[in-house]
Design an enzyme around this catalytic site. Structure first.
Site, PDB file in Angstrom:
ATOM      1  N   LYS A 151       0.836  -1.200   0.000  1.00 16.30           N
ATOM      2  CA  LYS A 151       0.000   0.000   0.000  1.00 16.30           C
ATOM      3  C   LYS A 151       0.875   1.255   0.000  1.00 16.30           C
ATOM      4  CE  LYS A 151      -2.284   2.668   3.045  1.00 16.30           C
ATOM      5  NZ  LYS A 151      -2.821   2.984   4.338  1.00 16.30           N
ATOM      6  N   ASP A 175      -6.582   0.289   0.349  1.00 22.80           N
ATOM      7  CA  ASP A 175      -6.687   0.489   1.800  1.00 22.80           C
ATOM      8  C   ASP A 175      -8.040  -0.061   2.249  1.00 22.80           C
ATOM      9  OD1 ASP A 175      -8.587   2.294   1.003  1.00 22.80           O
ATOM     10  OD2 ASP A 175      -7.955   3.856   2.399  1.00 22.80           O
TER      11      ASP A 175
END
Ligand code: SF4
Length: 226
Positions: A128, A146
């Site tokens: 991420k 996310d």
């Protein structure tokens, strides 16, 4: 006639979703404040389990105290922990930030590396965070997954997985590369503001008739949720 046919041809659903989000969110806000690639890396590490708004309240004083990878590489852990405490998990985050700064200084000559492989070797950097940096700093196609993207992608049945790596693969298959960065960013913002975890605003959602989450939509209709 051919042209008419072309115009009326339906877009595949994932593209229609992105097109509607482009209209609804024409200029996606940049969430984490930063002035340099390394500061973005630090802010993204801080944003784990924390809101961007809170990170943005902490980073002005943090970046005044420590600005460059060199500054952070020499930071005392206790001092750093005190400044970032309110972002949660501050002991781990402080350790990772210092480790990350040292790696950037000693292994990458003070420059944040621009490949997924190299970014993943930095302490505290997962896919991420790496994707945030690749998309925002290096302009590479990057799908940031996310908690919001995970929820929205599942409700829209763009994936059947709850695992971020698999969701990244699934979205990557459904969207053209040039839409990866902006598309995932818009899905994230849609999740933050409209398709919220509790009580999503289905009746005001631009994706309503493309969304298979019937249970959510019924609940929203029941409470007349806008
Ligand atoms: S209709 Fe509701 S559940 Fe579906 S994407 Fe919109 S807000 Fe989310």
């Amino acid at each position: 006639m051919d042209q008419e046919r072309q115009v009326s041809r339906k877009l595949p659903r994932p593209l229609e979703i992105i097109q509607r989000l482009e209209k609804a969110i024409p200029e996606p806000e940049t969430a984490l404040h930063h002035k340099t690639p390394f500061q973005l890396l630090v802010a993204t590490i801080l944003s784990a389990q924390c809101t961007d708004a809170r990170v943005n309240r902490v980073t002005p004083s943090l970046f005044q105290r420590y600005s460059t990878p060199d500054d952070f590489s020499k930071a005392g852990l206790a001092d750093l922990e005190a400044v970032i405490r309110s972002t949660g998990f501050y002991k781990n985050k402080a350790k990772n930030i210092v480790g990350c700064a040292r790696a950037v200084v000693y292994r990458f000559k003070g420059q944040v590396p621009g490949t997924m492989e190299a970014l993943l070797t930095l302490p505290g950097v997962g896919r991420k965070t790496a994707n945030v940096v690749l998309g925002s700093v290096f302009g590479k196609p990057a799908l940031v997954v996310d908690t919001h993207v995970r929820r929205v992608a599942n409700r829209l049945k763009l994936t059947q997985s709850n695992h971020p790596d698999q969701i990244e693969i699934d979205l990557g298959r459904l969207l053209p590369k040039e839409k990866w960065t902006s598309g995932a960013h818009r899905i994230l913002l849609h999740g933050r503001h409209v398709c919220t975890a509790r009580n999503p605003h289905c009746l005001a959602c631009p994706l309503f008739n493309l969304c298979p989450a019937e249970a959510e939509k019924k609940r929203a209709a029941g409470r007349g949720a806008l």
